[in-house]
Structure formats: structure tokens, C-alpha cells
Design a protein around this motif. Structure first.
Motif, PDB file in Angstrom:
ATOM      1  N   SER A  24       0.827  -1.196   0.000  1.00 14.44           N
ATOM      2  CA  SER A  24       0.000   0.000   0.000  1.00 14.44           C
ATOM      3  C   SER A  24       0.869   1.256   0.000  1.00 14.44           C
ATOM      4  O   SER A  24       0.612   2.197  -0.760  1.00 14.44           O
ATOM      5  CB  SER A  24      -0.935   0.012   1.213  1.00 14.44           C
ATOM      6  OG  SER A  24      -1.684   1.201   1.243  1.00 14.44           O
ATOM      7  N   ILE A  25       1.886   1.265   0.830  1.00 13.19           N
ATOM      8  CA  ILE A  25       2.785   2.412   0.888  1.00 13.19           C
ATOM      9  C   ILE A  25       3.487   2.603  -0.458  1.00 13.19           C
ATOM     10  O   ILE A  25       3.598   3.725  -0.958  1.00 13.19           O
ATOM     11  CB  ILE A  25       3.784   2.281   2.048  1.00 13.19           C
ATOM     12  CG1 ILE A  25       3.047   2.535   3.375  1.00 13.19           C
ATOM     13  CG2 ILE A  25       4.973   3.222   1.879  1.00 13.19           C
ATOM     14  CD1 ILE A  25       3.864   2.246   4.611  1.00 13.19           C
ATOM     15  N   GLY A  26       3.920   1.513  -1.060  1.00 14.86           N
ATOM     16  CA  GLY A  26       4.557   1.597  -2.371  1.00 14.86           C
ATOM     17  C   GLY A  26       3.620   2.174  -3.413  1.00 14.86           C
ATOM     18  O   GLY A  26       3.998   3.058  -4.195  1.00 14.86           O
ATOM     19  N   ALA A  27       2.388   1.699  -3.423  1.00 16.32           N
ATOM     20  CA  ALA A  27       1.404   2.198  -4.395  1.00 16.32           C
ATOM     21  C   ALA A  27       1.067   3.664  -4.130  1.00 16.32           C
ATOM     22  O   ALA A  27       0.912   4.452  -5.076  1.00 16.32           O
ATOM     23  CB  ALA A  27       0.151   1.340  -4.368  1.00 16.32           C
ATOM     24  N   SER A  28       0.972   4.047  -2.870  1.00 17.84           N
ATOM     25  CA  SER A  28       0.701   5.455  -2.537  1.00 17.84           C
ATOM     26  C   SER A  28       1.839   6.343  -3.037  1.00 17.84           C
ATOM     27  O   SER A  28       1.600   7.412  -3.621  1.00 17.84           O
ATOM     28  CB  SER A  28       0.535   5.636  -1.027  1.00 17.84           C
ATOM     29  OG  SER A  28      -0.639   5.021  -0.563  1.00 17.84           O
ATOM     30  N   TYR A  29       3.069   5.905  -2.805  1.00 20.45           N
ATOM     31  CA  TYR A  29       4.206   6.679  -3.296  1.00 20.45           C
ATOM     32  C   TYR A  29       4.147   6.804  -4.816  1.00 20.45           C
ATOM     33  O   TYR A  29       4.333   7.890  -5.363  1.00 20.45           O
ATOM     34  CB  TYR A  29       5.545   6.062  -2.872  1.00 20.45           C
ATOM     35  CG  TYR A  29       6.675   6.638  -3.687  1.00 20.45           C
ATOM     36  CD1 TYR A  29       7.088   7.954  -3.481  1.00 20.45           C
ATOM     37  CD2 TYR A  29       7.267   5.917  -4.718  1.00 20.45           C
ATOM     38  CE1 TYR A  29       8.073   8.526  -4.268  1.00 20.45           C
ATOM     39  CE2 TYR A  29       8.254   6.477  -5.504  1.00 20.45           C
ATOM     40  CZ  TYR A  29       8.656   7.783  -5.276  1.00 20.45           C
ATOM     41  OH  TYR A  29       9.622   8.352  -6.073  1.00 20.45           O
ATOM     42  N   TYR A  30       3.891   5.700  -5.498  1.00 20.16           N
ATOM     43  CA  TYR A  30       3.876   5.761  -6.953  1.00 20.16           C
ATOM     44  C   TYR A  30       2.739   6.635  -7.473  1.00 20.16           C
ATOM     45  O   TYR A  30       2.879   7.284  -8.521  1.00 20.16           O
ATOM     46  CB  TYR A  30       3.856   4.364  -7.576  1.00 20.16           C
ATOM     47  CG  TYR A  30       5.263   3.846  -7.740  1.00 20.16           C
ATOM     48  CD1 TYR A  30       6.068   4.300  -8.780  1.00 20.16           C
ATOM     49  CD2 TYR A  30       5.810   2.960  -6.834  1.00 20.16           C
ATOM     50  CE1 TYR A  30       7.376   3.870  -8.910  1.00 20.16           C
ATOM     51  CE2 TYR A  30       7.109   2.517  -6.954  1.00 20.16           C
ATOM     52  CZ  TYR A  30       7.896   2.972  -7.998  1.00 20.16           C
ATOM     53  OH  TYR A  30       9.192   2.558  -8.125  1.00 20.16           O
ATOM     54  N   ALA A  31       1.636   6.697  -6.761  1.00 19.64           N
ATOM     55  CA  ALA A  31       0.565   7.621  -7.150  1.00 19.64           C
ATOM     56  C   ALA A  31       1.098   9.053  -7.135  1.00 19.64           C
ATOM     57  O   ALA A  31       0.866   9.836  -8.066  1.00 19.64           O
ATOM     58  CB  ALA A  31      -0.631   7.486  -6.210  1.00 19.64           C
ATOM     59  N   MET A  32       1.839   9.384  -6.096  1.00 18.92           N
ATOM     60  CA  MET A  32       2.415  10.719  -5.981  1.00 18.92           C
ATOM     61  C   MET A  32       3.481  10.952  -7.056  1.00 18.92           C
ATOM     62  O   MET A  32       3.529  12.022  -7.681  1.00 18.92           O
ATOM     63  CB  MET A  32       2.999  10.900  -4.584  1.00 18.92           C
ATOM     64  CG  MET A  32       1.953  10.799  -3.493  1.00 18.92           C
ATOM     65  SD  MET A  32       2.674  10.674  -1.855  1.00 18.92           S
ATOM     66  CE  MET A  32       3.140  12.371  -1.612  1.00 18.92           C
ATOM     67  N   PHE A  33       4.306   9.959  -7.261  1.00 20.86           N
ATOM     68  CA  PHE A  33       5.372  10.055  -8.252  1.00 20.86           C
ATOM     69  C   PHE A  33       4.794  10.317  -9.645  1.00 20.86           C
ATOM     70  O   PHE A  33       5.255  11.214 -10.357  1.00 20.86           O
ATOM     71  CB  PHE A  33       6.190   8.758  -8.233  1.00 20.86           C
ATOM     72  CG  PHE A  33       7.279   8.697  -9.261  1.00 20.86           C
ATOM     73  CD1 PHE A  33       8.460   9.396  -9.086  1.00 20.86           C
ATOM     74  CD2 PHE A  33       7.134   7.919 -10.402  1.00 20.86           C
ATOM     75  CE1 PHE A  33       9.478   9.331 -10.036  1.00 20.86           C
ATOM     76  CE2 PHE A  33       8.139   7.851 -11.356  1.00 20.86           C
ATOM     77  CZ  PHE A  33       9.309   8.550 -11.167  1.00 20.86           C
TER      78      PHE A  33
END
Length: 122
Positions: free
Chosen positions: A29-38
Motif C-alpha cells: 500500500s505504501i509503495g502504491a501510494s508513493y507511486y501515485a504521488m510520483f
């Protein structure tokens, strides 16, 4: 990739982050959240004709182009940097213990970040 393409990827990652968090997979989830921001940051940069190939380059250019110029609140840059650090811990630190609260905060921050970025390209 186009601005809309980056924004579509950002929205897709937000959905994945929520799904992963609901399933109890905080690290994903944290990885996906970061990639959303990226991807949202890449959309903004693309809207200005700027492309970077590394995560650090995207993060730095985002700060220079949208935070230092006053177009976005500095809290957004801090949020992006924090999500990057958490994603790095989730992916590379075998001793990292990331809480559901950290996952939820990262997801909420990503939602706000993506909305802020979208507002500048709309």
C-alpha cells in the motif's frame, strides 16, 4: 507518456493502495501510494515540458518548479519525500516494521497530493 497518461497511472495506484491496505498489505500500500504521488509529479513536470529519468530527479524538479515558485504548498514536497522514504524502507529494509496507521496516513497524503497536482493541470 502524456499528462493524462501519468494522471491515469496515479489514480490507478491510489485504487491499488486502498485495496492493498484493506487486505492488510501495508508495504504494498505504501509503495502504491508513493507511486501515485510520483506519477502525479511526473504529470505536472510533463505539463511544463520537463522530463526526469530518476526518482530523485522527479522529486527535485517538482520542488523547484512547483514549490519554490509558490504554485504548491511546501507540505506537498515534504509529503512526497516522506512517502519516498517509507517506500524505500518497505522495499529495501528487511527490518522495517510499518504500521497500518503509516499506510493510512501515506494513502491519505497521496490522495491530497494527486488532487493538488491534478488541479494545476486541469
Amino acid at each position: 507518456m502524456s499528462v493524462e497518461g501519468f494522471l491515469a497511472k496515479a489514480e490507478s495506484r491510489l485504487v491499488a493502495a486502498a485495496r492493498d491496505l484493506d487486505a492488510g498489505d501495508v508495504e504494498r500500500s505504501i509503495g502504491a501510494s508513493y507511486y501515485a504521488m510520483f506519477y502525479a509529479a511526473e504529470a505536472l513536470l510533463e505539463s511544463q515540458g520537463i522530463a526526469r529519468s530518476k526518482h530523485s530527479g522527479v522529486i527535485a524538479a517538482f520542488g523547484e518548479q512547483f514549490v519554490k515558485t509558490g504554485k504548491l504548498d511546501p507540505a506537498h514536497h515534504a509529503n512526497l519525500l516522506g512517502a519516498f522514504a517509507l517506500r524505500s524502507a518497505a522495499d529495501y529494509d528487511t527490518n522495517a516494521v510499518l504500521s497500518r496507521d503509516a499506510g493510512q496516513e501515506t494513502l491519505e497524503g497521496a490522495r491530497v497530493f494527486v488532487a493538488a497536482c491534478r488541479s494545476l493541470v486541469a
